[in-house]
Design a protein around this motif. Structure first.
Motif, mmCIF file in Angstrom:
data_model
loop_
_atom_site.group_PDB
_atom_site.id
_atom_site.type_symbol
_atom_site.label_atom_id
_atom_site.label_comp_id
_atom_site.label_asym_id
_atom_site.label_seq_id
_atom_site.Cartn_x
_atom_site.Cartn_y
_atom_site.Cartn_z
ATOM 1 N N ARG A 108 -0.714 -0.227 -11.906
ATOM 2 C CA ARG A 108 -2.121 -0.532 -12.153
ATOM 3 C C ARG A 108 -2.902 0.775 -12.088
ATOM 4 O O ARG A 108 -2.470 1.747 -11.463
ATOM 5 C CB ARG A 108 -2.678 -1.485 -11.081
ATOM 6 C CG ARG A 108 -1.964 -2.796 -10.975
ATOM 7 C CD ARG A 108 -2.613 -3.820 -11.894
ATOM 8 N NE ARG A 108 -2.073 -5.147 -11.674
ATOM 9 C CZ ARG A 108 -1.090 -5.669 -12.383
ATOM 10 N NH1 ARG A 108 -0.517 -4.983 -13.323
ATOM 11 N NH2 ARG A 108 -0.663 -6.892 -12.151
ATOM 12 N N ARG A 109 -4.059 0.782 -12.690
ATOM 13 C CA ARG A 109 -4.923 1.960 -12.652
ATOM 14 C C ARG A 109 -5.254 2.307 -11.201
ATOM 15 O O ARG A 109 -5.553 1.433 -10.390
ATOM 16 C CB ARG A 109 -6.205 1.675 -13.423
ATOM 17 C CG ARG A 109 -7.056 2.888 -13.526
ATOM 18 C CD ARG A 109 -8.258 2.640 -14.379
ATOM 19 N NE ARG A 109 -8.957 3.917 -14.483
ATOM 20 C CZ ARG A 109 -10.068 4.085 -15.105
ATOM 21 N NH1 ARG A 109 -10.644 3.071 -15.701
ATOM 22 N NH2 ARG A 109 -10.629 5.258 -15.148
ATOM 23 N N GLY A 110 -5.125 3.594 -10.871
ATOM 24 C CA GLY A 110 -5.406 4.063 -9.513
ATOM 25 C C GLY A 110 -4.178 4.157 -8.629
ATOM 26 O O GLY A 110 -4.226 4.772 -7.568
ATOM 27 N N ASP A 111 -3.063 3.541 -9.055
ATOM 28 C CA ASP A 111 -1.829 3.616 -8.269
ATOM 29 C C ASP A 111 -1.275 5.030 -8.273
ATOM 30 O O ASP A 111 -1.402 5.760 -9.257
ATOM 31 C CB ASP A 111 -0.743 2.690 -8.846
ATOM 32 C CG ASP A 111 -1.015 1.228 -8.596
ATOM 33 O OD1 ASP A 111 -1.922 0.910 -7.810
ATOM 34 O OD2 ASP A 111 -0.316 0.393 -9.210
ATOM 35 N N GLU A 112 -0.635 5.399 -7.179
ATOM 36 C CA GLU A 112 0.081 6.679 -7.133
ATOM 37 C C GLU A 112 1.446 6.462 -7.781
ATOM 38 O O GLU A 112 2.081 5.427 -7.585
ATOM 39 C CB GLU A 112 0.255 7.139 -5.683
ATOM 40 C CG GLU A 112 0.803 8.537 -5.581
ATOM 41 C CD GLU A 112 0.826 9.045 -4.146
ATOM 42 O OE1 GLU A 112 1.544 10.015 -3.902
ATOM 43 O OE2 GLU A 112 0.140 8.467 -3.287
ATOM 44 N N ALA A 113 1.875 7.429 -8.588
ATOM 45 C CA ALA A 113 3.153 7.301 -9.283
ATOM 46 C C ALA A 113 3.768 8.679 -9.493
ATOM 47 O O ALA A 113 3.082 9.703 -9.358
ATOM 48 C CB ALA A 113 2.959 6.608 -10.622
ATOM 49 N N LEU A 114 5.049 8.690 -9.800
ATOM 50 C CA LEU A 114 5.772 9.928 -10.085
ATOM 51 C C LEU A 114 6.203 9.939 -11.538
ATOM 52 O O LEU A 114 6.689 8.941 -12.048
ATOM 53 C CB LEU A 114 7.046 10.028 -9.238
ATOM 54 C CG LEU A 114 6.904 10.319 -7.762
ATOM 55 C CD1 LEU A 114 8.254 10.187 -7.080
ATOM 56 C CD2 LEU A 114 6.367 11.704 -7.558
ATOM 57 N N ALA A 115 6.053 11.084 -12.168
ATOM 58 C CA ALA A 115 6.653 11.309 -13.480
ATOM 59 C C ALA A 115 7.893 12.143 -13.205
ATOM 60 O O ALA A 115 7.812 13.213 -12.608
ATOM 61 C CB ALA A 115 5.693 12.061 -14.395
ATOM 62 N N ILE A 116 9.044 11.637 -13.602
ATOM 63 C CA ILE A 116 10.299 12.351 -13.394
ATOM 64 C C ILE A 116 10.784 12.789 -14.761
ATOM 65 O O ILE A 116 11.066 11.962 -15.615
ATOM 66 C CB ILE A 116 11.336 11.470 -12.680
ATOM 67 C CG1 ILE A 116 10.747 10.995 -11.349
ATOM 68 C CG2 ILE A 116 12.642 12.226 -12.480
ATOM 69 C CD1 ILE A 116 11.498 9.877 -10.713
ATOM 70 N N ILE A 117 10.850 14.098 -14.954
ATOM 71 C CA ILE A 117 11.185 14.645 -16.259
ATOM 72 C C ILE A 117 12.637 15.070 -16.253
ATOM 73 O O ILE A 117 13.043 15.915 -15.475
ATOM 74 C CB ILE A 117 10.263 15.834 -16.589
ATOM 75 C CG1 ILE A 117 8.819 15.345 -16.590
ATOM 76 C CG2 ILE A 117 10.651 16.452 -17.921
ATOM 77 C CD1 ILE A 117 7.794 16.432 -16.622
ATOM 78 N N LYS A 118 13.396 14.458 -17.134
ATOM 79 C CA LYS A 118 14.814 14.777 -17.278
ATOM 80 C C LYS A 118 15.042 15.029 -18.757
ATOM 81 O O LYS A 118 14.947 14.139 -19.570
ATOM 82 C CB LYS A 118 15.660 13.596 -16.778
ATOM 83 C CG LYS A 118 17.117 13.838 -16.785
ATOM 84 C CD LYS A 118 17.522 14.720 -15.632
ATOM 85 C CE LYS A 118 19.031 14.795 -15.543
ATOM 86 N NZ LYS A 118 19.460 15.687 -14.515
#
Length: 160
Positions: free
Chosen positions: A120-130
């Motif tokens: 949801r908007r405002g959630d903390e998240a990780l972008a994992i680039i592989k």
């Protein structure tokens, strides 16, 4: 005489990675025969023992029944932590926009992944680039005589 398998063939049959099976061999969990050249070979009987469901020494049997499959570690090292700016779902695909510092990263993932992650908007998240390809570029100021406009910088771009 028992059929002997290479470590790679045995790993494939067990459904585990080659390196995992090698670690089991080195730790003594898996019994092997060593060839004259020093290579490990695994008997069919040992494969059957490892695949046996009720065997407590089986690496597969060490998993807890009803395990949720929660990922506690990931091999990807390029992790960017940010906040979800926008989530757009359209059919099978969804677009997620992460704010990472003063930068924005946009990713297209499946709609199912959005539901599973409950993003949801405002959630903390990780972008994992592989990725197998990464391109690096630098920006440089153009000489004064070649400037496109007052105060504008031209970008130097790498060719694909």
């Amino acid at each position: 005489m028992a059929t002997l398998l290479t470590v790679r063939a045995a790993a494939q049959r067990l459904g585990v990675g080659y390196s995992t099976l090698k670690q089991w061999i080195y730790s003594g969990t898996v019994r092997t025969t060593t060839t004259a050249g020093g290579h490990h070979r695994i008997a069919d009987a040992e494969i059957e023992r490892l695949m046996a469901r009720g065997n407590p020494s089986s690496p597969a049997a060490k998993r807890k029944p009803g395990s949720t499959g929660l990922i506690v570690a990931l091999s990807g090292r390029n992790r960017l932590r940010g906040f979800v700016d926008e989530v757009r779902v359209d059919g099978l695909l969804a677009q997620v926009r992460l704010r990472i510092g003063d930068q924005t990263l946009t990713a297209v993932i499946t709609g199912d992944a959005i539901q599973e992650l409950k993003l949801r908007r405002g959630d903390e998240a990780l972008a994992i680039i592989k990725s197998t390809e990464v391109m690096i570029a630098r920006e440089a100021d153009m000489p004064l005589g070649r400037s496109k406009g007052k105060g504008q910088k031209a970008k130097v771009r790498s060719k694909p």
